[in-house]
Design a protein around this motif. Structure first.
Motif, short mmCIF file in Angstrom:
data_model
loop_
_atom_site.label_atom_id
_atom_site.label_comp_id
_atom_site.label_asym_id
_atom_site.label_seq_id
_atom_site.Cartn_x
_atom_site.Cartn_y
_atom_site.Cartn_z
N PRO A 33 0.82 -1.21 0.00
CA PRO A 33 0.00 0.00 0.00
C PRO A 33 0.85 1.26 0.00
N PRO A 34 0.52 2.22 -0.87
CA PRO A 34 1.21 3.51 -0.80
C PRO A 34 0.90 4.18 0.54
N SER A 35 1.77 5.04 0.99
CA SER A 35 1.55 5.75 2.26
C SER A 35 0.43 6.78 2.09
N ALA A 73 -2.10 10.27 -12.03
CA ALA A 73 -2.21 9.95 -10.60
C ALA A 73 -2.15 8.44 -10.39
N ARG A 74 -2.80 7.69 -11.25
CA ARG A 74 -2.77 6.22 -11.15
C ARG A 74 -1.35 5.69 -11.31
N ARG A 75 -0.65 6.18 -12.31
CA ARG A 75 0.72 5.70 -12.55
C ARG A 75 1.65 6.08 -11.40
N PHE A 76 1.43 7.25 -10.84
CA PHE A 76 2.21 7.67 -9.67
C PHE A 76 2.02 6.67 -8.53
N LEU A 77 0.76 6.32 -8.24
CA LEU A 77 0.47 5.40 -7.14
C LEU A 77 0.98 3.98 -7.44
N ILE A 78 0.88 3.55 -8.68
CA ILE A 78 1.42 2.23 -9.04
C ILE A 78 2.93 2.21 -8.82
N ASP A 108 -5.97 -2.12 -10.52
CA ASP A 108 -7.09 -2.69 -9.76
C ASP A 108 -6.65 -3.04 -8.34
N ALA A 109 -5.45 -3.63 -8.21
CA ALA A 109 -4.95 -4.02 -6.90
C ALA A 109 -4.59 -2.80 -6.05
N VAL A 110 -3.93 -1.81 -6.64
CA VAL A 110 -3.56 -0.59 -5.90
C VAL A 110 -4.83 0.15 -5.48
N ASP A 111 -5.79 0.24 -6.38
CA ASP A 111 -7.04 0.94 -6.07
C ASP A 111 -7.78 0.24 -4.94
#
Length: 136
Positions: A33-35, A73-78, A108-111
């Motif tokens: 999980p991202p912080s 934003a998605r790519r940043f979090l991935i 999908d998993a990060v979200d």
């Protein structure tokens, strides 16, 4: 039930394997999980790139900018999730080289870990209901 520091740290160290059959039969990406600060940074990135300031007016929102902002934003979090999970630095440029289907599975998993999309959808629903109330 009282939350303990151990519970928080255990959740932060949680790892998820995301199958990547595009790279081989048993290939997996490992994410964590991202912080909370990384999720906040992704939200700020999405707002900045979409050009939306304050209370958005749907008639003035540039849809192409909004979609580009969401994808950034998605790519940043991935990248952040892979960096923590794989224990090596992943950049946005690295993420752009991942097979599109694997990228979709990763998102999908990060979200699921962050609730990033759900929060945006909730904001949209609230905005629409406020607009309807103004028209009445």
């Amino acid at each position: 039930m009282k939350i303990t520091k151990e519970m928080v740290l255990e959740g932060f160290s949680h790892r998820v394997e995301v199958p990547a059959p595009e790279y081989g039969d048993n290939a997996v990406f490992v994410i964590a999980p991202p912080s909370a600060s990384e999720v906040s940074e992704a939200k700020a990135l999405r707002m900045r790139l979409s050009g939306v300031k304050g209370e958005p007016d749907p008639s003035k929102v540039d849809l192409s900018k909004a979609l580009i902002a969401e994808e950034a934003a998605r790519r940043f979090l991935i990248a952040k999730a892979l960096t923590r999970g794989m224990e090596e630095e992943w950049t946005i440029e690295d993420i752009e080289k991942i097979h599109p289907q694997s990228l979709e599975h990763l998102w999908d998993a990060v979200d699921a870990l962050t609730g990033f999309t759900g929060e945006a959808e909730e904001a949209i629903r609230n905005f629409r209901s406020r607009r309807k109330a103004k028209r009445s």
